[in-house]
Scaffold this motif. Structure first.
Motif, mmCIF file in Angstrom:
data_model
loop_
_atom_site.group_PDB
_atom_site.id
_atom_site.type_symbol
_atom_site.label_atom_id
_atom_site.label_comp_id
_atom_site.label_asym_id
_atom_site.label_seq_id
_atom_site.Cartn_x
_atom_site.Cartn_y
_atom_site.Cartn_z
ATOM 1 N N ALA A 257 5.259 7.816 -6.011
ATOM 2 C CA ALA A 257 5.447 9.002 -6.862
ATOM 3 C C ALA A 257 6.913 9.343 -7.048
ATOM 4 O O ALA A 257 7.263 10.084 -7.969
ATOM 5 C CB ALA A 257 4.727 10.199 -6.242
ATOM 6 N N THR A 258 7.766 8.829 -6.155
ATOM 7 C CA THR A 258 9.170 9.255 -6.199
ATOM 8 C C THR A 258 10.040 8.354 -7.076
ATOM 9 O O THR A 258 11.054 8.814 -7.599
ATOM 10 C CB THR A 258 9.762 9.325 -4.775
ATOM 11 O OG1 THR A 258 9.536 8.075 -4.119
ATOM 12 C CG2 THR A 258 9.117 10.443 -3.984
ATOM 13 N N ILE A 259 9.638 7.081 -7.242
ATOM 14 C CA ILE A 259 10.447 6.182 -8.077
ATOM 15 C C ILE A 259 10.320 6.633 -9.532
ATOM 16 O O ILE A 259 9.227 6.656 -10.100
ATOM 17 C CB ILE A 259 10.004 4.713 -7.918
ATOM 18 C CG1 ILE A 259 10.225 4.250 -6.471
ATOM 19 C CG2 ILE A 259 10.771 3.813 -8.894
ATOM 20 C CD1 ILE A 259 9.719 2.850 -6.167
ATOM 21 N N VAL B 31 7.129 10.097 2.342
ATOM 22 C CA VAL B 31 6.523 9.153 1.397
ATOM 23 C C VAL B 31 5.482 9.887 0.544
ATOM 24 O O VAL B 31 4.661 10.645 1.076
ATOM 25 C CB VAL B 31 5.832 7.996 2.155
ATOM 26 C CG1 VAL B 31 5.061 7.100 1.201
ATOM 27 C CG2 VAL B 31 6.855 7.177 2.945
ATOM 28 N N THR B 32 5.530 9.659 -0.751
ATOM 29 C CA THR B 32 4.491 10.185 -1.637
ATOM 30 C C THR B 32 3.939 9.047 -2.481
ATOM 31 O O THR B 32 4.697 8.346 -3.162
ATOM 32 C CB THR B 32 5.027 11.292 -2.556
ATOM 33 O OG1 THR B 32 5.740 12.245 -1.775
ATOM 34 C CG2 THR B 32 3.880 11.982 -3.296
ATOM 35 N N VAL B 33 2.621 8.852 -2.407
ATOM 36 C CA VAL B 33 1.961 7.786 -3.171
ATOM 37 C C VAL B 33 0.961 8.394 -4.150
ATOM 38 O O VAL B 33 0.496 9.530 -3.971
ATOM 39 C CB VAL B 33 1.236 6.783 -2.246
ATOM 40 C CG1 VAL B 33 2.226 6.114 -1.302
ATOM 41 C CG2 VAL B 33 0.111 7.463 -1.467
ATOM 42 N N VAL C 66 -1.034 16.129 -9.808
ATOM 43 C CA VAL C 66 0.397 16.264 -10.094
ATOM 44 C C VAL C 66 1.150 16.351 -8.773
ATOM 45 O O VAL C 66 0.573 16.662 -7.730
ATOM 46 C CB VAL C 66 0.699 17.518 -10.950
ATOM 47 C CG1 VAL C 66 0.161 17.351 -12.350
ATOM 48 C CG2 VAL C 66 0.142 18.763 -10.287
ATOM 49 N N PHE C 67 2.454 16.064 -8.830
ATOM 50 C CA PHE C 67 3.288 15.997 -7.622
ATOM 51 C C PHE C 67 3.641 17.404 -7.147
ATOM 52 O O PHE C 67 3.452 17.753 -5.978
ATOM 53 C CB PHE C 67 4.556 15.207 -7.970
ATOM 54 C CG PHE C 67 5.359 14.696 -6.803
ATOM 55 C CD1 PHE C 67 5.086 15.075 -5.494
ATOM 56 C CD2 PHE C 67 6.403 13.803 -7.028
ATOM 57 C CE1 PHE C 67 5.836 14.584 -4.430
ATOM 58 C CE2 PHE C 67 7.160 13.311 -5.970
ATOM 59 C CZ PHE C 67 6.881 13.706 -4.684
ATOM 60 N N HIS C 68 4.178 18.196 -8.048
ATOM 61 C CA HIS C 68 4.634 19.540 -7.675
ATOM 62 C C HIS C 68 4.033 20.566 -8.636
ATOM 63 O O HIS C 68 4.312 20.538 -9.824
ATOM 64 C CB HIS C 68 6.167 19.615 -7.702
ATOM 65 C CG HIS C 68 6.817 18.775 -6.644
ATOM 66 N ND1 HIS C 68 7.527 17.641 -6.911
ATOM 67 C CD2 HIS C 68 6.838 18.906 -5.299
ATOM 68 C CE1 HIS C 68 7.970 17.113 -5.775
ATOM 69 N NE2 HIS C 68 7.566 17.854 -4.785
HETATM 70 N N1 MF3 Z 1 8.262 14.161 -1.107
HETATM 71 C C1 MF3 Z 1 9.159 15.249 -1.405
HETATM 72 C C2 MF3 Z 1 8.357 16.501 -1.203
HETATM 73 O O1 MF3 Z 1 7.912 16.699 -0.128
HETATM 74 C C3 MF3 Z 1 9.716 15.187 -2.775
HETATM 75 C C4 MF3 Z 1 10.666 14.104 -2.953
HETATM 76 S S1 MF3 Z 1 11.193 14.092 -4.570
HETATM 77 C C5 MF3 Z 1 12.325 12.872 -4.549
HETATM 78 O O2 MF3 Z 1 8.070 17.281 -2.069
HETATM 79 F F1 MF3 Z 1 12.564 12.609 -5.783
HETATM 80 F F2 MF3 Z 1 13.373 13.268 -3.882
HETATM 81 F F3 MF3 Z 1 11.829 11.798 -3.948
#
Ligand code: MF3
Ligand code: CO
Ligand code: CO
Length: 269
Positions: free
Chosen positions: A68-70, A107-109, A185-187
């Protein structure tokens, strides 16, 4: 569409997921957590954080998942690796770890569209008593925050549990960064603050998915972001630690999506 589980959004913009959605979150969370389990053996003095990140990226790809971060806001790595006084968003590099360095690996996947976001602390070589104390307090703070998660409690209750515990140990909780809603979604809303007053902020409801990810400093709470626009450090250069879980609110409490399949969390056992 007024049922609790029809995928509505609260007045605070917080998504209420369906009960069946937790299976997707669990799959994503368990992959992220298993990668954190497997990365432990790759952390040692002389290792670079860049190499750790490449191994993580490979594991994400091998699992058929997506990082998710790339590409997220221009970020180019599969992990954030935050060493010593780096609070969060440390960029993997070719700098070598030294004996006694402590580091957070985050890590976020994405698995089948669901996001799993988790981080843990590691040590290169020998863990000092001071660092161990910081890491233990930070992990305990996260778990106390999670224990405040149940329908009817509020986000302020979570922050209060974390803040009072950290401060009782004469450490400082970072206020410049927070946890977040997530799902497909991530955030997403809400901002999950790691400080606060009981009974304030939005009321927790079954089907809410969010992270809790307290950062704790041995010195003062203040942070600054370096000129790379990512790396956040403690202003006073004091050591900082962080743990993160992705969780869901259930009918009677919480579900942790990112618990270690191997039962690990501590850097040395
Ligand atoms: N994983 C981070 C969080 O806890 C977010 C990283 S965003 C990045 O929300 F772009 F820095 F990888
Ligand atoms: Co997060
Ligand atoms: Co994270």
């Amino acid at each position: 569409m007024n049922d609790l589980h029809t995928g509505r959004t609260t007045k605070d913009g917080i998504r209420i997921h369906n009960p069946s959605d937790s299976a997707g979150m669990l799959a994503a969370g368990q992959l992220a957590a298993s990668i954190l389990d497997e990365i432990a053996e790759h952390v040692f003095p002389g290792q670079t954080t860049g190499e750790i990140d490449r191994i993580i990226e490979q594991k994400v790809n091998d699992a058929g998942a997506t990082s998710a971060t790339i590409g997220y806001k221009g970020y180019q790595h599969a992990s954030c690796i935050s060493v010593n006084h780096v609070v969060c968003h440390g960029i993997p590099s070719d700098k070598k770890l030294k004996d006694g360095d402590i580091l957070n690996i985050d890590v976020t996947v994405i698995v089948d569209g669901w996001f799993g976001d988790t981080s843990r602390m590691y040590v290169a070589g020998k863990l000092s008593r001071k660092s161990e104390r910081l890491i233990q307090v930070t992990h305990d703070a996260l778990m106390l925050g999670i224990e405040a998660v149940k329908p009817g409690n509020t986000f302020g209750d979570i922050g209060h549990a974390i803040q009072t515990f950290v401060e009782s140990h004469r450490m400082a909780v970072v206020t410049d960064f927070c946890g977040h809603g997530l799902g497909r979604v991530f955030h997403a809303p809400p901002n999950v603050l790691h400080y606060g007053k009981p009974g304030t902020k939005a009321v927790l409801e079954p089907g809410m998915f969010f992270t809790i990810e307290p950062m704790v400093n041995l010195g003062r709470a203040e942070t600054k972001t370096l000129s790379d626009d990512w790396t956040a450090v403690t202003r006073d250069k004091s050591l900082s630690a962080q743990f993160e879980h992705s969780i869901g609110v259930t009918e009677d409490g919480f579900e942790i999506f990112t618990l270690s399949p191997a039962g690990k969390f501590h850097p040395t056992y």
